[in-house]
Write an enzyme that holds these catalytic residues in place. Sequence first.
Site, PDB file in Angstrom:
ATOM      1  CE1 TYR A  15       0.884   2.823   9.225  1.00  0.00           C
ATOM      2  CE2 TYR A  15      -0.253   4.816  10.133  1.00  0.00           C
ATOM      3  CZ  TYR A  15      -0.026   3.612   8.941  1.00  0.00           C
ATOM      4  OH  TYR A  15      -0.921   3.814   7.777  1.00  0.00           O
TER       5      TYR A  15
ATOM      6  CG  HIS B 123      -6.243   2.557   6.276  1.00  0.00           C
ATOM      7  ND1 HIS B 123      -6.307   1.357   5.947  1.00  0.00           N
ATOM      8  CD2 HIS B 123      -7.380   2.807   6.758  1.00  0.00           C
ATOM      9  CE1 HIS B 123      -7.470   0.667   6.288  1.00  0.00           C
ATOM     10  NE2 HIS B 123      -8.125   2.041   6.622  1.00  0.00           N
TER      11      HIS B 123
ATOM     12  NE  ARG C  42      -1.622   2.063   3.404  1.00  0.00           N
ATOM     13  CZ  ARG C  42      -1.358   1.797   4.821  1.00  0.00           C
ATOM     14  NH1 ARG C  42      -2.293   1.108   5.324  1.00  0.00           N
ATOM     15  NH2 ARG C  42      -0.745   2.751   5.340  1.00  0.00           N
TER      16      ARG C  42
HETATM   17  C1  TPP Z   1     -14.956  -5.638  11.481  1.00  0.00           C
HETATM   18  C2  TPP Z   1     -14.195  -4.701  11.579  1.00  0.00           C
HETATM   19  N1  TPP Z   1     -13.439  -4.296  12.363  1.00  0.00           N
HETATM   20  C3  TPP Z   1     -12.366  -3.219  12.485  1.00  0.00           C
HETATM   21  C4  TPP Z   1     -12.684  -2.228  11.255  1.00  0.00           C
HETATM   22  C5  TPP Z   1     -11.705  -1.190  11.111  1.00  0.00           C
HETATM   23  N2  TPP Z   1     -10.912  -1.166  10.188  1.00  0.00           N
HETATM   24  C6  TPP Z   1     -10.836  -0.552   8.912  1.00  0.00           C
HETATM   25  S1  TPP Z   1     -10.006  -0.942   7.628  1.00  0.00           S
HETATM   26  C7  TPP Z   1      -8.907  -2.077   8.774  1.00  0.00           C
HETATM   27  C8  TPP Z   1      -7.669  -2.558   8.411  1.00  0.00           C
HETATM   28  C9  TPP Z   1      -8.029  -3.832   7.298  1.00  0.00           C
HETATM   29  O1  TPP Z   1      -6.734  -4.084   6.995  1.00  0.00           O
HETATM   30  P1  TPP Z   1      -6.443  -4.898   5.516  1.00  0.00           P
HETATM   31  O2  TPP Z   1      -7.334  -6.162   5.559  1.00  0.00           O
HETATM   32  O3  TPP Z   1      -5.153  -5.538   5.544  1.00  0.00           O
HETATM   33  O4  TPP Z   1      -6.978  -4.167   4.245  1.00  0.00           O
HETATM   34  P2  TPP Z   1      -6.447  -2.907   3.826  1.00  0.00           P
HETATM   35  O5  TPP Z   1      -7.041  -1.657   4.400  1.00  0.00           O
HETATM   36  O6  TPP Z   1      -4.758  -3.127   4.072  1.00  0.00           O
HETATM   37  O7  TPP Z   1      -6.701  -2.792   2.158  1.00  0.00           O
HETATM   38  C10 TPP Z   1      -9.659  -1.990  10.020  1.00  0.00           C
HETATM   39  C11 TPP Z   1      -9.179  -2.847  11.179  1.00  0.00           C
HETATM   40  C12 TPP Z   1     -13.531  -2.505  10.565  1.00  0.00           C
HETATM   41  N3  TPP Z   1     -13.727  -1.641   9.436  1.00  0.00           N
HETATM   42  N4  TPP Z   1     -14.444  -3.509  10.706  1.00  0.00           N
END
Ligand code: TPP
Length: 359
Positions: free
Chosen positions: A270, A261, A257
């Site tokens: 971080y 985010h 990425r």
């Molecule tokens: C069930 C749930 N828990 C926590 C969140 C908060 N949250 C939003 S994005 C994220 C990280 C997801 O990371 P990843 O699956 O690696 O996807 P990326 O954003 O890196 O594409 C989190 C924890 C959420 N949206 N849904």
Amino acid sequence: MVGVIEAPAGDVELVGLIAPDGAPIGDDPDVAPDQLTWLYETMVATRELDAEFVNLQRQGQLALFPSCRGQEAAQVGAAAALQDTDWLFPQYRELGVFLVRGIDPGGLGHMWRGTLHGGAGFTERNCAPLSIPIGTHALHAVGAAMASTLNNDGGVAVAFIGDGATSEGDVHEALNFAAVYEAPCIFYVQNNHWAISVPLADQLRAPSIAHKAVGYGMPGVRVDGNDVLACLAVTAEAAARARAGGGPTLIEAVTYRIGAHTTSDDPTRYRPAEELADWETRDPITRLGRYLAYRNLWSAELQQGALARAAELRTRLRNVVFDAPDPSPLEAFDHVFAAPTPALSAQRAELAAELAQRG
Ligand SMILES: Cc1ncc(C[n+]2csc(CCOP(=O)(O)OP(=O)(O)O)c2C)c(N)n1
Ligand SMILES: [Mg+2]
């Protein structure tokens, strides 16, 4: 120790077809020139539109946007390997997948602006809505895949999930269900090394995400997610296996990425600058450009044409969302079910009455 299964150690081979210098790894992949240039143009369009979405958010036109910069090969390659009738279950970062599917970026813009409550053309293109709850849509994908088996329609369902999503209980259930029912489902994990501020190293104790497939009893594949031809090839293979009754596959596309985010995030707080700099040297669009040069398909006109087409998409997106008026709050009820339930109709009437009272 007797009776103890040792954790599988070491690396699973990373599938790659194009080396960083653009030369093929092993046999030259047999991809037609037209498809190669189309892949390039689509990746450029994804990159350019992504930048426009970020700009629009910075200008106060969108509420939020999650950039997919750096993940164009992983997304365009996978989506290009599928049939239009295959159901897609995206997380939220899949702009490249949406473009391949022909979903209008203007509709996406409205969604991220908060001025559209549905109806962006996802369903018509066999694509589920964005899933902000992490991992829940993996279960929906398995359900859709099982439905394809029952209907005998030859369809494959694909869950696009992130490295972080693999820690969710829902994803575990989805993987196990898919394996047990031999569902024609692909779990396509874009390992972009971060889940907001949580690094991959804090996400799992298995040697890789692909290793986890062993525990579920399905094939696990680790692919260079910045190599569009490799992503296309492994997804095509998994889809063919699923269609032939061979069940699900877990694919780990190893990518990065490059951006934040979301536009609400500041990764400099971080993330080591050296790590970002290292991945910037592995750019997926540069890599495909070098391969095109190897095949004598590269030209300045190709690049300029791709940028010009992308600029048209950028303009269209701006025209659609810039200063778009707020919709009626009542629209929120319109896209919940195909036909509204009595309870939903009652809620709609209640809100309509309240709005009328306020004038
Ligand atoms: C069930 C749930 N828990 C926590 C969140 C908060 N949250 C939003 S994005 C994220 C990280 C997801 O990371 P990843 O699956 O690696 O996807 P990326 O954003 O890196 O594409 C989190 C924890 C959420 N949206 N849904
Ligand atoms: Mg991630």
